[in-house]
Structures are given as structure tokens and as C-alpha cells.
Scaffold this active site. Structure first.
Site, short mmCIF file in Angstrom:
data_model
loop_
_atom_site.label_atom_id
_atom_site.label_comp_id
_atom_site.label_asym_id
_atom_site.label_seq_id
_atom_site.Cartn_x
_atom_site.Cartn_y
_atom_site.Cartn_z
CB SER A 122 -0.95 -0.01 1.21
OG SER A 122 -0.22 0.04 2.40
N GLY A 123 0.24 2.37 0.44
CA GLY A 123 0.82 3.70 0.28
C GLY A 123 2.16 3.90 0.96
CB CYS A 124 4.92 6.01 -0.05
SG CYS A 124 4.18 7.60 -0.44
N GLY A 125 3.10 6.61 2.78
CA GLY A 125 3.12 7.39 4.00
C GLY A 125 3.66 8.79 3.84
CG LEU A 126 5.68 10.04 0.27
CD1 LEU A 126 5.69 10.28 -1.22
CD2 LEU A 126 7.02 10.41 0.86
#
Length: 275
Positions: A122-126
Site C-alpha cells: 500500500s501507500g508510502c506514508g508521504l
């Protein structure tokens, strides 16, 4: 390297409808080369964060964004009902918008737990602005390529239909095709996803050692900004679309010296880049 997102513009009315289509100049591909204008839809990059946690970045039409965020939050099971959305704050940038959504503690903990389970995929947390910069990247400017001869675009839709073997039997498939310098179909890739079809074609071109700056590439789908990104990164010379581009797509094609041509159903081909 990514582009710098500028400071927010003046805020429009919350949940405002989409602005009127932007009129964009094009040149008819014919003996007279008449220059005219056509209204093109707008698109922007939208980054959504929940309680400060970046969740998604997508290209959207810039209207009714709060409604979109509410619907997205429900249909992606981020909240169970609208009572769990406490606030939506939109920050508008050139070509982009960041949505900071405040949700209930229960929904936020469930979202974080789901992200932990999907950590590998899933997402990169940026943060939202960093995510927007990745959606609007800095790309290398191409060397200008010559336009394909106008006669190579004649009967294009019929020739594409002949090349789409899977779509003829099943339908529901996008295609990306490569036409060589003689105007002949060399490669045709089909997929249910428009991005996938172009990725398959680019992969096949690279594998075969074919210079994408020669001839031209055709996509049967809507020509959105992501397809421009792919074409520039693959160093294609000319992208031809059967569907009208967006205003942002035209802007990026001109900026990066990518030839962009739209072939309407009943009118002469329209050159949006170079103009």
C-alpha cells in the site's frame, strides 16, 4: 527529482462545481492548417489525507471535490457513514489540490490497522504535498520529433479495429498501438486498463529495440496526464488519441515537446502539440 508545489492559491467556494471547460488552441492537420480552439475538460491531482496520514493521490475533475471525498471515503470503507467525517479542508495549488480530512478515532484506527496489514503493497506514508509532487513530476524535455504525415492518420479507426483481435471478440478492452514510419501497424497491445495497455506497448517496443520517436503511438482511451508521463518517460515522439485530451494534458505535452494529436470521429485530426 520532483517539481516544487507552489503555495496555495486563493480558495474557491467549498465543494464548488467544475469550472467551465478551458478553450485550448489546436491546428487542423490538413492543407490549410486552420488554427481554432476547442473546449477541453480540466483535471488536477488530488491528494487525500486522513488525520494527517496520506491515503491516496489521483487525477480528478476539479469540481464537487467534497462530494467526491465523501463518496470515496464510504466506498473505500474508510468510514462507515458520514457522521465519522468531522471536517474536510481543501488547499488549492496550481494543477493540484490537497484534502485534509478529519475522521473519527474509530475510523482512523481501523484505517491504520488496515495499512499495517497491507504494508508491503500500500501507500508510502508521504505527506500530502510530497504525494502531489510525485503526481506532478519533473520530467526530461524531449528532443522535438517530426509529425507523422497526415495520410498516415487516414482511416485510423478502421485500422485499429482490424488490429484489436481480442476486443473484436470480447469488447471492454483498451488498446495501445505503434505505427511505424511507413504508417503501418507494427504492434498492438490490449488490456482492460488503459494505463496497462500503454505499459505493455512500451515494454514491447523496448524489448524489440524499436525507437519510439519514429512513427507514432496511438491510445484508444481518454488521453489523461498519466499517459503523457508514460509517453515522455518512454521517449515517444508522437502520441495520438482517439479521445479528446484534457487541458492539462495539452499543457504538459507542449512543455515536454511531445507531439499530441487528437483524431475525432468525423473531423480532421487536431494537432494540440506543437501548436
Amino acid at each position: 527529482m520532483v517539481c516544487r508545489i507552489e503555495q496555495p492559491e486563493q480558495q474557491p467556494e467549498a465543494n464548488a462545481p467544475a469550472p467551465a471547460p478551458q478553450r485550448v488552441a489546436y491546428r487542423e492537420y490538413g492543407p490549410d492548417g486552420v488554427v481554432a480552439e476547442a473546449p477541453l475538460a480540466a483535471e488536477i491531482a488530488l491528494a487525500i489525507t486522513y488525520n494527517g496520514l496520506s491515503q491516496a493521490v489521483m487525477m480528478v475533475s476539479p469540481g464537487n471535490l467534497e462530494d467526491f471525498i465523501r463518496g470515496f471515503s464510504i466506498t473505500n470503507d474508510i468510514v462507515s457513514d458520514l457522521s465519522e467525517i468531522y471536517d474536510i479542508r481543501l488547499s488549492h495549488f496550481p494543477q493540484a489540490c490537497q484534502a485534509d480530512v478529519q475522521i473519527s478515532s474509530r475510523a482512523f484506527w481501523a484505517l491504520k490497522d488496515h495499512r499495517r496489514q497491507m504494508a508491503g503493497t500500500s501507500g508510502c506514508g508521504l505527506c500530502g504535498v510530497e504525494a502531489l509532487e510525485q503526481a506532478l513530476p519533473q520530467l526530461q524535455i524531449l528532443e522535438p520529433s517530426p509529425l507523422p504525415p497526415a495520410e498516415h492518420l487516414q482511416g485510423l479507426r478502421e485500422r485499429i479495429e482490424q488490429a484489436q483481435h481480442m476486443a473484436r471478440s470480447s469488447g471492454a478492452l483498451h488498446a495501445a498501438l505503434y505505427f511505424d514510419a511507413q504508417g503501418e501497424v507494427r504492434l498492438c497491445q490490449e488490456d482492460i486498463g488503459r494505463h496497462n495497455a500503454l505499459d505493455k506497448l512500451i515494454g514491447a517496443l523496448l524489448n524489440a529495440g524499436i525507437d519510439g520517436r519514429q512513427g507514432f503511438t496511438v491510445v484508444t482511451s481518454r488521453c489523461s496526464l498519466e499517459l503523457i508521463h508514460k509517453a515522455v518517460r518512454a521517449r515517444l515522439g508522437t502520441l495520438v488519441s482517439l479521445s479528446a485530451p484534457t487541458a492539462l494534458t495539452v499543457q504538459w505535452a507542449n512543455k515536454h515537446h511531445l507531439n499530441l494529436i487528437h483524431v475525432p470521429h468525423r473531423n480532421a485530426p487536431r494537432i494540440y502539440s506543437p501548436i
